[in-house]
Design an enzyme around this catalytic site. Structure first.
Site, mmCIF file in Angstrom:
data_model
loop_
_atom_site.group_PDB
_atom_site.id
_atom_site.type_symbol
_atom_site.label_atom_id
_atom_site.label_comp_id
_atom_site.label_asym_id
_atom_site.label_seq_id
_atom_site.Cartn_x
_atom_site.Cartn_y
_atom_site.Cartn_z
ATOM 1 N N CYS A 99 -32.558 10.068 -4.081
ATOM 2 C CA CYS A 99 -32.784 11.175 -5.004
ATOM 3 C C CYS A 99 -33.184 10.606 -6.362
ATOM 4 O O CYS A 99 -32.561 9.651 -6.842
ATOM 5 C CB CYS A 99 -31.511 12.011 -5.142
ATOM 6 N N HIS A 141 -33.230 19.154 0.843
ATOM 7 C CA HIS A 141 -32.843 18.394 -0.346
ATOM 8 C C HIS A 141 -33.246 19.137 -1.629
ATOM 9 O O HIS A 141 -32.419 19.316 -2.532
ATOM 10 C CB HIS A 141 -33.505 17.015 -0.290
ATOM 11 N N GLU A 142 -34.509 19.569 -1.684
ATOM 12 C CA GLU A 142 -34.983 20.244 -2.896
ATOM 13 C C GLU A 142 -34.334 21.613 -3.071
ATOM 14 O O GLU A 142 -34.005 22.008 -4.201
ATOM 15 C CB GLU A 142 -36.511 20.359 -2.886
ATOM 16 N N HIS A 145 -31.041 21.324 -4.743
ATOM 17 C CA HIS A 145 -31.118 21.164 -6.203
ATOM 18 C C HIS A 145 -31.090 22.518 -6.916
ATOM 19 O O HIS A 145 -30.528 22.634 -8.004
ATOM 20 C CB HIS A 145 -32.391 20.420 -6.609
#
Length: 188
Positions: A99, A141-142, A145
């Protein structure tokens, strides 16, 4: 265009739920252009607005698979569905993830093999992505966020302990730390 500072774990924007995008204007278009340039220089395969200090629900992504097929875009206000998590032992190499907000660290994390994401692009057109493998990992993953979750928050023992130790050793985990691709000697 401009390269943007990337926030490091500990900054409150990374650990808070981002707000929906309500207006697409020149300022937002410039942000997205700057995010692409920052992601490419970092180098990364995705970059969420909170990672550059902007608490909005949008991210950019860019990935080229083994066959050289490009995959690049932006998604505003995404909604994500994932397949059930695989069962079995984690593969420390194949499931290693990094990351840009925890630069230089990689740890194995179990992710769903398939994902579907919907949202809109900068023109207000519908986006629907149905992907598997690394592309599914990138979307998960994004999307995390945008909900204030870093991949290190999802790690299981012993990897969570290793990540926490690396974060402490680096002096991260506090507000106000960032790095600039092309200037700072960090990689995510």
């Amino acid at each position: 265009m401009a390269i943007l500072e990337i926030c490091v774990t500990g900054d409150p924007v990374l650990h808070s739920i981002a707000r929906p995008v309500t207006v697409v204007d020149d300022e937002l278009r410039q942000l997205v252009a700057d995010m692409y340039e920052t992601m490419d220089l970092a180098p990364g395969v995705g970059l969420a607005a909170p990672q550059v200090g902007v608490p909005l629900r949008l991210f950019v992504y860019s990935y080229e698979d083994d066959e050289g097929a490009p995959w690049r875009g932006v998604v505003l206000n995404p909604i994500l569905w994932i397949s059930p998590l695989p069962i079995g032992e984690i593969d420390e190499e194949a499931e290693a993830e990094g990351c840009l907000s925890v630069p230089g660290e990689r740890h194995p994390l179990r992710r769903a093999e398939a994902a579907m994401l919907t949202g809109t692009d900068l023109e207000g057109d519908a986006v629907e992505l149905k992907v598997v493998g690394w592309r599914a990992r990138i979307l998960q993953h994004e999307f995390d966020h945008l909900n204030g979750v870093l991949y290190v928050d999802r790690l299981e023992l012993p990897y969570s302990r290793r990540a926490a130790k690396a974060i402490r050793k680096s002096g991260w985990g506090v507000p106000g730390i960032s790095w600039l691709p092309g200037r700072d000697d960090l990689e995510g």
